[in-house]
Motif scaffolding. Structure first.
Motif, short mmCIF file in Angstrom:
data_model
loop_
_atom_site.label_atom_id
_atom_site.label_comp_id
_atom_site.label_asym_id
_atom_site.label_seq_id
_atom_site.Cartn_x
_atom_site.Cartn_y
_atom_site.Cartn_z
N TYR B 209 -12.70 -16.66 -1.60
CA TYR B 209 -12.18 -16.55 -0.24
C TYR B 209 -11.66 -17.91 0.22
CZ TYR B 209 -14.06 -11.86 0.19
OH TYR B 209 -14.29 -10.53 0.01
N THR B 210 -10.80 -17.88 1.25
CA THR B 210 -10.34 -19.13 1.84
C THR B 210 -11.19 -19.45 3.06
OG1 THR B 210 -8.78 -18.04 3.32
CG2 THR B 210 -7.94 -18.70 1.15
N GLU B 213 -10.34 -17.15 5.87
CA GLU B 213 -10.94 -15.82 5.74
C GLU B 213 -12.40 -15.83 6.18
OE1 GLU B 213 -7.73 -14.54 2.29
OE2 GLU B 213 -9.72 -15.22 1.66
N MET B 214 -13.13 -16.88 5.81
CA MET B 214 -14.54 -16.94 6.18
C MET B 214 -14.73 -17.26 7.67
SD MET B 214 -15.84 -15.77 3.56
CE MET B 214 -17.50 -15.78 4.24
N VAL B 217 -14.88 -13.99 9.32
CA VAL B 217 -16.19 -13.34 9.11
C VAL B 217 -17.23 -13.94 10.06
CG1 VAL B 217 -18.06 -12.93 7.45
CG2 VAL B 217 -15.66 -13.01 6.64
N VAL B 231 -17.52 -8.09 7.46
CA VAL B 231 -16.08 -8.38 7.59
C VAL B 231 -15.53 -8.79 6.23
CG1 VAL B 231 -14.31 -9.76 8.75
CG2 VAL B 231 -16.46 -9.24 9.96
N CYS B 232 -14.42 -8.21 5.84
CA CYS B 232 -13.68 -8.64 4.65
C CYS B 232 -12.27 -9.00 5.11
CB CYS B 232 -13.62 -7.52 3.63
SG CYS B 232 -12.63 -7.96 2.19
N ALA B 233 -11.87 -10.25 4.91
CA ALA B 233 -10.56 -10.71 5.41
C ALA B 233 -9.69 -11.21 4.26
CB ALA B 233 -10.76 -11.83 6.42
N THR B 234 -8.40 -10.93 4.37
CA THR B 234 -7.37 -11.51 3.50
C THR B 234 -6.33 -12.11 4.43
OG1 THR B 234 -7.74 -9.83 1.80
CG2 THR B 234 -5.66 -11.05 1.69
#
Lengths: 339, 339
Positions: B209-210, B213-214, B217, B231-234
């Motif tokens: 992850y970047t 992205e975190m 979260v 949470v899952c982020a891109t």
């Protein structure tokens, strides 16, 4: 097979996909004995080059398919609906890039790396899936095989070339107008596409989803022959010329760790893993343009669910998403002695 | 409150966010008696206009905060780490737009529409969340309140202005160079951003992850005071100047139907629903630019899960995502008599 190859027709030969089909037939050295370029009467008089020869565009009529072995259609759903059955009846095998027959139960929907066996049952027409679906199923195939896919949440970043030649021109003209401080031309999209994002591809349905989004749902299930796969898609047009990108969160039935998924993807047919984030290496549409592989990167555990992976999937929507996949289907027909 | 207003400092006053902070202070008529513009020595000599007067930029030093009531910081995490505690010790309340203190348990992380009460416990520094987080939590607040959020899968389309002035310039120069057929300048991003998408915002962590992205979260959990939200982020950079877009699939604990969600969003503070797809009306970054609201559209049932909604959320990342939110925090401090 007559003579030293097959008599091939390309329908919609002057479009973004049609011109690329001709180029891909040449690049992949498909055994073509005769090439017939078909389009509407407006395009008659145009010429394309194939293996160094000029080939004139002819008007598409009901008689166009006499003596043709295989016809690659990419002229929109209404042209396919009218002419693909005529071509099939005249003994020609149709590979259709439109949405017209994709969900027809009699028509195989084929991505050669994923479900090549499906061509066997064809009855004259084989459908090429939607561009966004193709690259997604190529990348998800090894995951489906290894762990079973329960749910996919996908968001797309789609290039203007997916809309066609006029959309490529519209983005170019809008950017030029902005650089020159001139008024913006706008004919293809309902809003400016330059420096903007439009969450709108295809028509809207009553459910609030677009046709493009539902293609990703229904075609994925048909290609994987798995009606239990749940798919939620959001499809977005972005100011990119060539190459669709997809952010995909996939929940699997069984656990599949990231290392194993990467190893499977590295061996998968048609996939190229580009995943060295610390070196700033990941798939990008600019790198995928002009290539036939599906590029996969940003492969990581989905930290929001027990069994899940997150992927970033990029491919040239005109090549693997359309023209190359269609030519690969024709190659598969040759290998399976179905032509 | 001394005299007819507060003595306000803006740190990083010449940056993309800093200049907008000054504009927003003026637009929202924040009670400013004195405005101090602070930046590095390189910017000394520059001037900004505030309420018709030229204000000179001064060099940021340890003595800059004497007599200042509230300081809005937007000069990066290392400047905040060094100077925000100094400012706080001199009796000034800091609203910090950097990531330096966001996850510090002593520091409130505040979006005024979402968790205004959190300012009360402040100890001199209040953090402004990350731009992508702010617009997401503004839109998800009514859903969290009504049904409880279990899981969020988000993919962002982030404008170059989020990187700063130099990135805005880089996109502009790349586009001009492409139009003129000249070689492309590239200094800010590791790859061409014009007509491309980069799935890379912030540094990469070992997890794949970047940092960006975190942030989505961790900040979401802190703002909602709910560590169970998954949470899952891109996060993806796109060739857009102003306005971040987000494709969000949210799974709720309790059922919440689309009509009810739309009704709640229409009443929600800071939200504007733009959702008439048949009229091609949906949020777009081009429309959000220069606005303070968070725009929400494409609101529909997530067909891939039992209790889920899908949303398309757009806001001006420099305004609501940074400057406006910081000024709103200052306004909240005034209302709560904490200045």
């Amino acid at each position: 097979m007559a003579r030293n190859g097959y008599r091939v027709a390309v329908v919609g030969a002057t479009g973004a996909v049609g011109t690329t089909m001709v180029r891909v037939l040449e690049e992949r050295n498909f055994p073509v004995s005769d090439l017939k370029l078909l389009a509407s009467s407006r395009s008659v008089g145009k010429e394309l080059t194939f293996r160094g020869d000029k080939v004139a565009v002819e008007e598409l009529t009901e008689k166009s398919f006499e003596g043709v072995d295989v016809a690659l259609f990419s002229a929109g759903a209404s042209v396919s609906r009218q002419f693909a059955p005529i071509a099939a009846r005249s003994g020609c095998v149709v590979v259709d890039n439109s949405s017209a027959f994709r969900m027809d139960p009699q028509t195989p929907l084929v991505v050669p790396e994923v479900n090549p066996h499906a061509v066997r049952g064809h009855q004259g027409i084989i459908a090429n899936p939607n561009c966004s679906t193709i690259q997604m199923v190529v990348a998800l195939k090894p995951i489906q095989d290894a762990a079973g896919i329960k749910r996919i949440v996908v968001t797309t970043f789609q290039a203007v070339s997916g809309t066609g030649m006029k959309a490529i021109e519209e983005l170019r003209l809008q950017v030029e107008a902005l650089v020159r401080g001139e008024p913006l031309p706008r004919q293809v999209y309902p809003h400016q596409i330059a420096f903007n994002c439009l969450p709108h591809i295809g028509s809207f349905l009553d459910s609030g989803y677009t046709e493009e989004e539902m293609k990703m749902v229904n075609e994925t299930r048909k290609i994987f022959e798995d009606p239990d796969i749940q798919v939620c898609a959001t499809t977005v047009r972005v100011p990119v010329y060539y190459g669709h990108s997809e952010s995909v969160a996939v929940e699997t039935r069984k656990p599949l760790d990231v290392k194993e998924a990467v190893a499977l993807l590295k061996r998968a047919d048609g996939v190229q893993v580009v995943d060295e984030p610390l070196a700033a290496r990941y798939p990008m549409p600019l790198d995928a343009a002009g290539r036939d592989e599906t590029f996969v990167g940003r492969i990581r555990k989905d930290i929001s669910v027990e069994n899940g992976l997150v992927l970033w999937i990029v491919a040239d929507n005109i090549r693997k998403g359309a023209a190359t996949n269609a030519v690969q289907i024709a190659e598969l027909l040759v290998r399976e002695k179905l032509l």
